[in-house]
Motif scaffolding. Sequence first.
Motif, PDB file in Angstrom:
ATOM      1  N   ASP A 203       0.818  -1.212   0.000  1.00  0.00           N
ATOM      2  CA  ASP A 203       0.000   0.000   0.000  1.00  0.00           C
ATOM      3  C   ASP A 203       0.852   1.263   0.000  1.00  0.00           C
ATOM      4  N   ASP A 204       2.119   1.133   0.432  1.00  0.00           N
ATOM      5  CA  ASP A 204       2.968   2.318   0.548  1.00  0.00           C
ATOM      6  C   ASP A 204       3.936   2.467  -0.622  1.00  0.00           C
ATOM      7  N   VAL A 205       3.707   1.719  -1.691  1.00  0.00           N
ATOM      8  CA  VAL A 205       4.528   1.819  -2.901  1.00  0.00           C
ATOM      9  C   VAL A 205       3.617   1.719  -4.123  1.00  0.00           C
ATOM     10  N   GLN A 206       3.855   2.585  -5.106  1.00  0.00           N
ATOM     11  CA  GLN A 206       3.157   2.476  -6.386  1.00  0.00           C
ATOM     12  C   GLN A 206       4.140   1.909  -7.403  1.00  0.00           C
ATOM     13  N   LEU A 207       3.940   0.651  -7.798  1.00  0.00           N
ATOM     14  CA  LEU A 207       4.848  -0.021  -8.725  1.00  0.00           C
ATOM     15  C   LEU A 207       4.187  -0.164 -10.083  1.00  0.00           C
ATOM     16  N   VAL A 208       4.867   0.321 -11.120  1.00  0.00           N
ATOM     17  CA  VAL A 208       4.388   0.165 -12.490  1.00  0.00           C
ATOM     18  C   VAL A 208       5.472  -0.539 -13.296  1.00  0.00           C
ATOM     19  N   THR A 209       5.057  -1.288 -14.322  1.00  0.00           N
ATOM     20  CA  THR A 209       6.023  -1.993 -15.167  1.00  0.00           C
ATOM     21  C   THR A 209       5.809  -1.636 -16.627  1.00  0.00           C
ATOM     22  N   ASP A 210       6.902  -1.678 -17.372  1.00  0.00           N
ATOM     23  CA  ASP A 210       6.863  -1.401 -18.807  1.00  0.00           C
ATOM     24  C   ASP A 210       8.107  -2.013 -19.416  1.00  0.00           C
ATOM     25  N   ILE A 211       8.234  -1.916 -20.746  1.00  0.00           N
ATOM     26  CA  ILE A 211       9.445  -2.391 -21.390  1.00  0.00           C
ATOM     27  C   ILE A 211      10.597  -1.434 -21.078  1.00  0.00           C
ATOM     28  N   PRO A 212      11.848  -1.905 -21.100  1.00  0.00           N
ATOM     29  CA  PRO A 212      12.970  -1.060 -20.667  1.00  0.00           C
ATOM     30  C   PRO A 212      13.055   0.276 -21.399  1.00  0.00           C
ATOM     31  N   SER A 213      12.791   0.284 -22.697  1.00  0.00           N
ATOM     32  CA  SER A 213      12.965   1.508 -23.478  1.00  0.00           C
ATOM     33  C   SER A 213      12.001   2.612 -23.074  1.00  0.00           C
ATOM     34  N   GLN A 214      10.904   2.275 -22.390  1.00  0.00           N
ATOM     35  CA  GLN A 214       9.915   3.283 -22.001  1.00  0.00           C
ATOM     36  C   GLN A 214      10.166   3.885 -20.618  1.00  0.00           C
ATOM     37  N   LEU A 215      10.998   3.253 -19.815  1.00  0.00           N
ATOM     38  CA  LEU A 215      11.167   3.709 -18.439  1.00  0.00           C
ATOM     39  C   LEU A 215      11.807   5.102 -18.323  1.00  0.00           C
ATOM     40  N   PRO A 216      12.805   5.457 -19.150  1.00  0.00           N
ATOM     41  CA  PRO A 216      13.336   6.820 -19.041  1.00  0.00           C
ATOM     42  C   PRO A 216      12.279   7.888 -19.290  1.00  0.00           C
ATOM     43  N   GLU A 217      11.301   7.602 -20.157  1.00  0.00           N
ATOM     44  CA  GLU A 217      10.249   8.573 -20.435  1.00  0.00           C
ATOM     45  C   GLU A 217       9.386   8.818 -19.195  1.00  0.00           C
ATOM     46  N   LEU A 218       9.169   7.774 -18.406  1.00  0.00           N
ATOM     47  CA  LEU A 218       8.409   7.945 -17.167  1.00  0.00           C
ATOM     48  C   LEU A 218       9.131   8.891 -16.215  1.00  0.00           C
ATOM     49  N   LEU A 219      10.454   8.798 -16.167  1.00  0.00           N
ATOM     50  CA  LEU A 219      11.218   9.737 -15.350  1.00  0.00           C
ATOM     51  C   LEU A 219      11.132  11.142 -15.926  1.00  0.00           C
ATOM     52  N   HIS A 220      11.297  11.257 -17.235  1.00  0.00           N
ATOM     53  CA  HIS A 220      11.292  12.562 -17.893  1.00  0.00           C
ATOM     54  C   HIS A 220       9.968  13.285 -17.678  1.00  0.00           C
ATOM     55  N   GLU A 221       8.879  12.539 -17.710  1.00  0.00           N
ATOM     56  CA  GLU A 221       7.541  13.130 -17.545  1.00  0.00           C
ATOM     57  C   GLU A 221       7.127  13.216 -16.084  1.00  0.00           C
ATOM     58  N   ASP A 222       8.028  12.891 -15.185  1.00  0.00           N
ATOM     59  CA  ASP A 222       7.777  12.911 -13.745  1.00  0.00           C
ATOM     60  C   ASP A 222       6.584  12.047 -13.377  1.00  0.00           C
ATOM     61  N   ARG A 223       6.494  10.891 -14.017  1.00  0.00           N
ATOM     62  CA  ARG A 223       5.472   9.914 -13.657  1.00  0.00           C
ATOM     63  C   ARG A 223       6.050   8.777 -12.815  1.00  0.00           C
ATOM     64  N   ALA A 224       7.341   8.884 -12.501  1.00  0.00           N
ATOM     65  CA  ALA A 224       7.997   7.917 -11.623  1.00  0.00           C
ATOM     66  C   ALA A 224       9.074   8.649 -10.835  1.00  0.00           C
ATOM     67  N   ASP A 225       9.239   8.248  -9.585  1.00  0.00           N
ATOM     68  CA  ASP A 225      10.291   8.828  -8.744  1.00  0.00           C
ATOM     69  C   ASP A 225      11.624   8.111  -8.947  1.00  0.00           C
ATOM     70  N   ALA A 226      11.555   6.834  -9.303  1.00  0.00           N
ATOM     71  CA  ALA A 226      12.757   6.057  -9.613  1.00  0.00           C
ATOM     72  C   ALA A 226      12.385   5.011 -10.641  1.00  0.00           C
ATOM     73  N   ALA A 227      13.322   4.691 -11.512  1.00  0.00           N
ATOM     74  CA  ALA A 227      13.067   3.704 -12.561  1.00  0.00           C
ATOM     75  C   ALA A 227      14.320   2.887 -12.802  1.00  0.00           C
ATOM     76  N   LEU A 228      14.096   1.644 -13.236  1.00  0.00           N
ATOM     77  CA  LEU A 228      15.203   0.743 -13.566  1.00  0.00           C
ATOM     78  C   LEU A 228      15.599   1.042 -15.015  1.00  0.00           C
ATOM     79  N   VAL A 229      16.519   1.966 -15.185  1.00  0.00           N
ATOM     80  CA  VAL A 229      16.794   2.597 -16.475  1.00  0.00           C
ATOM     81  C   VAL A 229      17.907   1.868 -17.224  1.00  0.00           C
ATOM     82  N   PRO A 230      17.722   1.611 -18.529  1.00  0.00           N
ATOM     83  CA  PRO A 230      18.825   1.082 -19.335  1.00  0.00           C
ATOM     84  C   PRO A 230      20.044   1.997 -19.233  1.00  0.00           C
ATOM     85  N   VAL A 231      21.219   1.426 -19.044  1.00  0.00           N
ATOM     86  CA  VAL A 231      22.385   2.266 -18.754  1.00  0.00           C
ATOM     87  C   VAL A 231      22.714   3.209 -19.903  1.00  0.00           C
ATOM     88  N   VAL A 232      22.418   2.827 -21.129  1.00  0.00           N
ATOM     89  CA  VAL A 232      22.743   3.732 -22.234  1.00  0.00           C
ATOM     90  C   VAL A 232      21.889   4.997 -22.155  1.00  0.00           C
TER      91      VAL A 232
END
Length: 292
Positions: A24-53
């Motif tokens: 209840d104290d965490v909001q976890l969302v999943t997507d393909i790796p290439s989309q995770l940086p966009e979630l950070l960029h749009e401030d829709r995630a506080d932390a993401a498992l980002v492809p290193v490139v």
Amino acid sequence: MIPRIAAVSFLNSWPLVDALAGRDDVQLVTDIPSQLPELLHEDRADAALVPVVEWFRGAGAGVVPGIALATGGPVDSVKLFARVPPPEIRHVAVDRGSKTSVALLRVLFAELWGVEPDFKVVVPQVGTLLDEADAALVIGDRCFAAEKRFRDEGLLGAGGIHEIDLGDTWRQMTGLPFVFAVWVMGDGFTARSTSAERDDLIRLLQDAKETGLGRIDALADRAVAEGRLGPGGSAEREAIVHYFRESMSYDLGAEELAGLRRFHRLCVEHRIIPAGRGLDPADLTGLEGSSR
């Protein structure tokens, strides 16, 4: 403030995110790796498992120490399947879900095989992978499905389809581990949070890793119950345990950071990322170590 965490849904991430799911104290969302940086960029995630490139290119802000999706050799779930030997490849279909693996493949073509094929981004369909390309790069769970299909049809080896594990190839070329992804905190979160809130997020992710690594057997049991495949396309529990314990590494230690530095340098040399933008390899100082 409930932390918003974004991760991949692939089997390889389970030890890092399983302890976060259903809380209840965490909001976890999943997507393909290439989309995770966009979630950070749009401030829709506080932390993401980002492809290193993408981290190299400047995605997000601070990196969580001690945690990675990495491999010390054969990774088993990032493979190039080819109808011809690598130096003869001219056209490659690449998984739309991957950024780091595509960059790694470009480095390997340049450094080892001396060719620069055309790359076409696709949604891999196991039954038609090599219909319109000399080779296909497949990652994650789809890689296991592709390997199962090729093995079942007797197409691998002995003059058939070439199978190249990118993690193993990198290790043979450099003698170093390869890091595919790291936890990256978002710029928005970093700007509005306090130092204590950032520390809490880091501890949350580090604790989740420690909990997940202590649940490997249970995670493998669940994967089998869900019909998941492991290395070689095997549905056996032992194969999935091997994947979690041997194929994958979840540490960001000194050796992994050395691998990151080498990969960053090669990405710049081969113009995969711009020089002078994004990550400075000197910024990697202080990230090594186990999680806790």
